[in-house]
Design a protein around this motif. Structure first.
Motif, PDB file in Angstrom:
ATOM      1  N   PHE A 113      42.603  27.391  31.908  1.00  0.00           N
ATOM      2  CA  PHE A 113      42.581  27.937  33.268  1.00  0.00           C
ATOM      3  C   PHE A 113      41.421  27.421  34.123  1.00  0.00           C
ATOM      4  CE2 PHE A 113      41.555  31.200  36.448  1.00  0.00           C
ATOM      5  CZ  PHE A 113      42.753  31.236  37.135  1.00  0.00           C
ATOM      6  N   PRO A 114      40.175  27.331  33.601  1.00  0.00           N
ATOM      7  CA  PRO A 114      39.101  26.798  34.453  1.00  0.00           C
ATOM      8  C   PRO A 114      39.377  25.389  34.963  1.00  0.00           C
ATOM      9  CG  PRO A 114      38.172  27.902  32.545  1.00  0.00           C
ATOM     10  CD  PRO A 114      39.651  27.826  32.322  1.00  0.00           C
ATOM     11  N   TYR A 149      42.373  24.126  35.494  1.00  0.00           N
ATOM     12  CA  TYR A 149      43.388  24.252  36.540  1.00  0.00           C
ATOM     13  C   TYR A 149      42.766  24.747  37.833  1.00  0.00           C
ATOM     14  CZ  TYR A 149      47.075  26.269  39.363  1.00  0.00           C
ATOM     15  OH  TYR A 149      47.878  26.596  40.426  1.00  0.00           O
ATOM     16  N   TRP A 150      41.823  25.693  37.729  1.00  0.00           N
ATOM     17  CA  TRP A 150      41.212  26.241  38.946  1.00  0.00           C
ATOM     18  C   TRP A 150      40.387  25.175  39.669  1.00  0.00           C
ATOM     19  CZ3 TRP A 150      42.797  30.534  41.056  1.00  0.00           C
ATOM     20  CH2 TRP A 150      42.061  31.105  42.098  1.00  0.00           C
ATOM     21  N   ILE A 151      39.739  24.319  38.911  1.00  0.00           N
ATOM     22  CA  ILE A 151      39.005  23.210  39.517  1.00  0.00           C
ATOM     23  C   ILE A 151      39.969  22.286  40.247  1.00  0.00           C
ATOM     24  CG2 ILE A 151      37.648  21.134  39.008  1.00  0.00           C
ATOM     25  CD1 ILE A 151      36.338  22.672  36.736  1.00  0.00           C
ATOM     26  N   ARG A 162      42.993  23.020  41.351  1.00  0.00           N
ATOM     27  CA  ARG A 162      43.559  23.742  42.491  1.00  0.00           C
ATOM     28  C   ARG A 162      42.602  23.723  43.672  1.00  0.00           C
ATOM     29  NH1 ARG A 162      40.823  28.436  44.662  1.00  0.00           N
ATOM     30  NH2 ARG A 162      42.326  29.600  45.929  1.00  0.00           N
ATOM     31  N   THR A 163      41.308  23.929  43.424  1.00  0.00           N
ATOM     32  CA  THR A 163      40.313  23.915  44.490  1.00  0.00           C
ATOM     33  C   THR A 163      40.154  22.516  45.068  1.00  0.00           C
ATOM     34  OG1 THR A 163      39.135  25.713  43.378  1.00  0.00           O
ATOM     35  CG2 THR A 163      37.937  24.512  45.073  1.00  0.00           C
ATOM     36  N   SER A 202      42.690  21.563  47.769  1.00  0.00           N
ATOM     37  CA  SER A 202      42.809  22.506  48.887  1.00  0.00           C
ATOM     38  C   SER A 202      41.957  22.046  50.068  1.00  0.00           C
ATOM     39  CB  SER A 202      42.363  23.913  48.463  1.00  0.00           C
ATOM     40  OG  SER A 202      43.138  24.390  47.381  1.00  0.00           O
ATOM     41  N   SER A 224      41.761  33.609  46.916  1.00  0.00           N
ATOM     42  CA  SER A 224      42.390  34.119  45.696  1.00  0.00           C
ATOM     43  C   SER A 224      43.751  33.500  45.400  1.00  0.00           C
ATOM     44  CB  SER A 224      42.532  35.640  45.795  1.00  0.00           C
ATOM     45  OG  SER A 224      43.343  36.001  46.918  1.00  0.00           O
ATOM     46  N   SER A 225      44.175  32.540  46.198  1.00  0.00           N
ATOM     47  CA  SER A 225      45.482  31.924  45.986  1.00  0.00           C
ATOM     48  C   SER A 225      45.503  31.154  44.668  1.00  0.00           C
ATOM     49  CB  SER A 225      45.805  30.980  47.145  1.00  0.00           C
ATOM     50  OG  SER A 225      47.003  30.270  46.892  1.00  0.00           O
ATOM     51  N   ILE A 226      46.596  31.313  43.910  1.00  0.00           N
ATOM     52  CA  ILE A 226      46.735  30.597  42.644  1.00  0.00           C
ATOM     53  C   ILE A 226      47.060  29.127  42.887  1.00  0.00           C
ATOM     54  CG2 ILE A 226      48.059  30.446  40.504  1.00  0.00           C
ATOM     55  CD1 ILE A 226      46.156  32.773  40.582  1.00  0.00           C
TER      56      ILE A 226
END
Length: 295
Positions: free
Chosen positions: A27-28, A30-32, A34-35, A38, A48-50
């Protein structure tokens, strides 16, 4: 006729646990990602968007120097330019030379502890084991003073030399492996008149290639990700590695809010070579460590 058995409760709990650990681990990353995909302004409005917020390749273009200052500012980035190529080159030099010297001297020392008979060998090796118990943070100040007194601040030598000549774990790791190797071939070479140096490089090293490759890969990854020691001894961009470029990228933002999207994109660019390296050689690393433990 085949009989289908229901999975046991223990097996189901084990799979649930493994899947949970896998998701927590991935998950970390993926969050990187995703950010990094963006828009920085849109990201602040919907943190907070996934999924990526207002999907764009702009952060990667900013990091790679492909975006104009106007385009960067329009997406909430910084108009400042960072010479990413220089930082990558510095990281390659720092990680390659450090890893090569550490593994080379560790191999020589491990051979001396495993094969040579000399007075005080066990005592010296006990001191090496004691060095494993000393936290690395305690050696930073003495090493910094040494580098400063030698006039090696803001140089590759200052970053590399304090750790190039000594690595207690590598010496211990290779010594344990060499102790498990057969001595018959080396004894035959000694009878034929071969010297210790020739035996080391002609016989012992080929048989120890697995652990050496493992230590080289792990050492390269560690040096590539090293941050605090280069930060301590360098302030000149001409020798700073890529890890310090991330801090420079964050500080270069003229806005009140950092360019989080660009920072995550820079993090992925910095981590990508190591991820590829571990994906290619990961199986070899695991097999080598397991084989060494059996020995």
């Amino acid at each position: 006729m085949r009989t289908t058995s229901r999975p046991s409760v223990g097996r189901i709990l084990a799979w649930v646990y493994l899947i949970a650990i896998l998701l927590i681990t991935i998950f970390p990353f993926y969050w990187i990602l995703r950010t990094a995909l963006s828009d920085n302004y849109a990201l602040l409005a919907n943190p907070s968007s996934i999924l990526p917020v207002d999907f764009t390749w702009g952060p990667f273009r900013r990091v790679l120097g492909l975006a104009t200052p106007e385009e960067a500012l329009a997406e909430g980035g910084s108009g400042a330019s960072i010479q990413l190529g220089r930082y990558i080159f510095n990281s390659v030099i720092y990680a390659t030379l450090s890893t090569g010297l550490i593994v080379f001297f560790s191999t020589i020392a491990a051979y001396a502890f495993a094969r040579l008979q000399w007075k005080g060998r066990e005592l010296v090796f006990s001191l090496f084991l004691a060095a494993l118990m000393v936290p690395g943070i305690l050696t930073l100040l003495p090493n910094f003073v040494l580098v400063k007194e030698l006039g090696l601040l803001n140089t590759f030598a200052g970053m590399i030399l304090p750790y190039a000549l000594f690595s207690a774990f590598n010496i211990f790791f290779l010594r344990q492996f060499m102790l498990g190797l057969s001595t018959e071939t080396e004894e035959a070479a000694l009878i034929d008149g071969a010297g210790r140096v020739r035996i080391l490089f002609g016989i012992t090293l080929p048989m120890t290639s697995g652990p050496i490759v493992t230590l080289s890969i792990l050492g390269f990854i560690g040096m590539w990700n090293d941050y605090f020691w280069p930060l301590l001894v360098t302030s000149d961009e001409s020798v700073q590695p890529l890890t310090l470029a991330l801090a420079v990228f964050k500080q270069a933002s003229p806005q009140s809010q950092p360019d989080w999207a660009g920072l995550m994109a820079a993090t992925l660019v910095a981590a990508a070579p190591m991820l590829v390296l571990f994906m290619v050689f990961g199986k070899r690393i695991v097999n080598s460590i397991g084989f060494t433990g059996l020995k």
